[in-house]
Scaffold this motif. Structure first.
Motif, PDB file in Angstrom:
ATOM      1  N   GLY A 417       0.778  -1.231   0.000  1.00  0.00           N
ATOM      2  CA  GLY A 417       0.000   0.000   0.000  1.00  0.00           C
ATOM      3  C   GLY A 417       0.808   1.279   0.000  1.00  0.00           C
ATOM      4  O   GLY A 417       0.248   2.365   0.171  1.00  0.00           O
ATOM      5  N   VAL A 418       2.129   1.174  -0.223  1.00  0.00           N
ATOM      6  CA  VAL A 418       3.004   2.354  -0.264  1.00  0.00           C
ATOM      7  C   VAL A 418       4.014   2.141  -1.379  1.00  0.00           C
ATOM      8  O   VAL A 418       4.606   1.067  -1.480  1.00  0.00           O
ATOM      9  CB  VAL A 418       3.745   2.559   1.081  1.00  0.00           C
ATOM     10  N   ASP A 419       4.216   3.167  -2.225  1.00  0.00           N
ATOM     11  CA  ASP A 419       5.174   2.988  -3.313  1.00  0.00           C
ATOM     12  C   ASP A 419       6.591   3.292  -2.841  1.00  0.00           C
ATOM     13  O   ASP A 419       6.832   3.546  -1.647  1.00  0.00           O
ATOM     14  CB  ASP A 419       4.777   3.825  -4.533  1.00  0.00           C
ATOM     15  N   GLU A 420       7.536   3.280  -3.776  1.00  0.00           N
ATOM     16  CA  GLU A 420       8.947   3.413  -3.405  1.00  0.00           C
ATOM     17  C   GLU A 420       9.314   4.823  -2.960  1.00  0.00           C
ATOM     18  O   GLU A 420      10.367   5.034  -2.360  1.00  0.00           O
ATOM     19  CB  GLU A 420       9.825   2.993  -4.593  1.00  0.00           C
ATOM     20  N   GLN A 421       8.419   5.779  -3.238  1.00  0.00           N
ATOM     21  CA  GLN A 421       8.643   7.150  -2.777  1.00  0.00           C
ATOM     22  C   GLN A 421       7.874   7.449  -1.481  1.00  0.00           C
ATOM     23  O   GLN A 421       7.887   8.574  -0.998  1.00  0.00           O
ATOM     24  CB  GLN A 421       8.219   8.149  -3.858  1.00  0.00           C
ATOM     25  N   GLY A 422       7.211   6.435  -0.944  1.00  0.00           N
ATOM     26  CA  GLY A 422       6.454   6.612   0.290  1.00  0.00           C
ATOM     27  C   GLY A 422       5.038   7.106   0.098  1.00  0.00           C
ATOM     28  O   GLY A 422       4.329   7.357   1.081  1.00  0.00           O
TER      29      GLY A 422
END
Length: 494
Positions: A417-422
Motif C-alpha cells: 500500500g506504499v510505493d517506493e517514494q512513500g
C-alpha cells in the motif's frame, strides 16, 4: 451544443455518423447484464454494425444494471435514449467517433428486479449476455467451487427475496420460462475468464441447485453457455473524455466511451434459439474458442498484470508510459515468448510473433491514456485466473517461471500500500484487508503473502517457484523495481 438524444440525431449527423436505421423498429432479443464501457465498445458495437447493414432488427439490446452503483449509468441512459458516442483513438492522436444505437432499453435491477426477470423471461429474449467482471461468478480461486456463503447469494435464496445478484435474476427468469413452456435462453459470458461459458454454467447451475437440486440439474443439462473470447482495450471514461467529445464532435454526451482501434470477438457457435449473424459484423464464430482464450488471457491480460504492479512501483501511473519503457518492453516480450507462449495451444489463423509485437504497440498507444490502477483492480480475481495458470503449466512441464514469479512478487510489494517514494497506493480488491495484512508481514515473514492458500493454493509449497519469488521480493525491497527488472531481463528492447 446539443445533448445526445433521439431528437438531436438529425442535427448531429453533420459532425459524426449517427444510426441510419429506425431504432423504433428494433426489438430487444438480447438482455445484457453489466453495461459498462467495455460492453459498449465491443458487443454493442457489433450489433450496431448489423443494424446499419439492415439486419438483426430482432437482436437489439436491453441493458441491465445489476449493482446500486449502476444508478448513474441508468440516469444517463434514460436522458440520452440509450444512445452514446463511441470514440476510437489512434496512436497518432487522431480520433473517429460514431453514435451507437443498438441498446434500445435499460433497466436498473435494484429499483425493479421484477421488471428485469420478466424481460429475460419474455419469449422475445433469446440471449442473455454478461460482463460482470472476473469476480462476478462467485467461484473460489483455488477450489473452483461456487461460494454458497456469499451474503447476497444467501439473501437471494430466501423466499420472496428482492433479487440482487445475476444468479438470482437469471435463475428466476429461467424458471418462469420453463413453467411457461418456453425454451431457455442462451447465456453468453463476455468476461475475461478461460472457458468463461463453462464457468458461467458451473456458477448458475450451482446457484440453481441451492434453490432445488433438480433445478440445478436442469440448468446444467438444458441451458446453453457458449464460450467466448473478447478483446478491446477500453479505459474508464473521464471528464476529460467528455470535454474532448464536446470539443471535437459538437455533442454533449454524459457517458461516452473511448477505446483503441483493435477489436476481436471469438464466439463458440452454440445458440439453440438462434443468434444474430455476427460473423457478418467481424466476429469469428468457431467450434472451439479455447486456443484463442488462452492466447489472449495469458499474453494480453497477464501482460497487463506485469505492467500494473511493477509499473506502479517503478513510478508510472499510465499504461502507455510504462509500455513505452524499453525495460518493460523486454519484460513483457520475455514473459510472452519464454513463459506464456509455451503453454498455448495452436491458434488457427494467428501469427503469434506478430500478435505479441502488436500487443506492445497496443499497450503503448498514448491516445488511450489507460491507467495502471484500472489494470491492478481486483488482482486476487484477475492475476489468479490469468497468470497463475501459466505458472502451474510451466511448473508441471519444467518451463520457465522467473518472470511470472517477479510479477507475483510485484503484486506482493504493491499490496503493502506504499510505493517506493512513500506515497500511498490505493488497493482496490475485494480481499484488500487480508492481502494488505499479509503483505505488511512479509519483511519479517517473506512467504506471508504467498502463503494465502485461498488465493494461491499450494504454490507456496513449490520450491522452484518460491526461490524465484523470494529473490525478486527481496530485491524489490532492497533495490527497487527498476534495478530488479534490469537484473532480471538484461538488455532492453532496442
Amino acid at each position: 451544443m446539443p445533448a445526445l438524444t433521439t431528437a438531436t440525431l438529425p442535427a448531429l449527423a453533420g459532425s459524426l455518423p449517427v444510426p441510419t436505421y429506425d431504432r423504433s423498429r428494433v426489438r430487444a432479443g438480447i438482455v445484457h447484464l453489466g453495461v459498462g464501457a467495455f460492453h459498449r465498445s465491443h458487443q454493442a458495437l457489433y450489433v450496431d454494425r448489423l443494424l446499419e447493414q439492415g439486419t438483426a432488427q430482432e437482436w437489439g439490446i436491453c441493458g441491465v444494471g445489476v449493482l446500486p452503483s449502476d444508478r448513474r449509468m441508468a440516469e444517463v441512459m434514460a436522458a440520452q435514449d440509450c444512445l452514446y458516442t463511441l470514440v476510437v483513438r489512434h496512436p497518432d492522436g487522431s480520433a473517429e467517433a460514431r453514435v451507437v444505437g443498438s441498446i434500445v432499453e435499460y433497466l436498473l435491477a435494484p429499483d425493479d428486479p421484477e421488471a428485469v426477470v420478466e424481460k429475460m423471461a419474455a419469449e422475445t429474449t433469446r440471449i442473455v449476455s454478461l460482463t460482470v467482471t472476473e469476480g462476478g461468478y462467485n467461484i473460489a480461486a483455488t477450489t473452483g467451487e461456487f461460494d454458497a456463503t456469499d451474503p447476497d447469494v444467501v439473501a437471494d435464496l430466501e423466499p420472496g427475496a428482492a433479487l440482487r445478484t445475476s444468479f438470482g435474476l437469471v435463475t428466476e427468469a429461467l424458471v418462469r420460462r420453463r413453467d411457461r413452456g418456453l425454451a431457455p435462453f442462451t447465456v453468453v459470458s463476455c468476461d475475461n475468464i478461460q472457458h468463461n461459458g463453462d464457468v458461467a454454467r458451473r456458477s448458475f447451475a450451482a446457484f440453481a441447485a441451492l434453490r432445488d437440486p433438480s433445478l440445478g440439474e436442469w440448468v446444467q443439462r438444458e441451458v446453453a453457455f457458449p464460450n467466448s473470447m473478447v478483446d478491446r482495450i477500453t479505459p474508464a471514461t473521464t471528464d476529460e473524455d467528455r470535454a474532448d467529445v464536446a470539443a471535437r464532435f459538437g455533442v454533449e454526451d454524459g457517458w461516452p466511451v473511448v477505446c483503441e482501434p483493435f477489436t476481436q470477438w471469438v464466439l463458440e457457435d452454440r445458440f439453440p434459439l438462434g443468434r444474430p449473424p455476427l460473423e457478418e459484423a467481424g466476429v469469428q464464430v468457431v467450434d472451439d474458442v479455447d486456443p484463442y482464450e488462452r492466447m489472449k488471457l495469458r499474453l494480453l491480460n497477464a501482460g497487463h498484470q506485469a505492467l500494473a504492479y511493477l509499473g506502479t512501483l517503478a513510478g508510472y501511473r499510465l499504461v502507455h508510459d510504462a509500455a513505452q519503457d524499453p525495460l518493460f518492453q523486454r519484460l513483457l516480450l520475455d514473459y510472452m515468448e519464454q513463459e506464456a507462449t509455451p503453454t498455448l495451444l495452436p491458434v488457427p489463423g494467428i501469427d503469434l510473433d506478430a500478435y505479441r509485437r502488436q500487443l506492445l504497440e497496443r499497450f503503448a498507444n498514448p491516445a488511450i491514456r489507460d491507467t495502471l490502477a484500472r489494470l491492478a483492480f481486483d488482482g486476487s480475481e484477475r492475476l489468479t485466473k490469468w497468470l497463475l495458470p501459466v505458472v502451474r503449466d510451466n511448473l508441471a512441464n519444467g518451463g520457465e517461471v522467473r518472470r511470472s514469479a517477479a510479477v507475483v512478487a510485484g503484486w506482493a510489494r504493491y499490496s503493502e500500500g506504499v510505493d517506493e517514494q512513500g506515497a500511498p497506493i490505493e488497493i482496490a480488491d475485494r480481499r484488500r484487508d487480508r492481502l494488505t495484512a499479509n503483505a505488511l508481514r512479509q519483511r519479517e515473514e517473506p512467504l506471508a503473502f504467498l502463503a494465502d492458500r485461498e488465493v494461491f493454493g499450494d504454490l507456496v509449497d513449490d520450491e522452484r517457484f518460491t526461490t524465484s519469488y523470494l529473490q525478486t521480493l527481496a530485491s524489490l525491497h532492497e533495490r527497487g523495481a527498476r534495478a530488479t527488472l534490469e537484473a532480471l531481463v538484461g538488455d532492453p528492447v532496442r
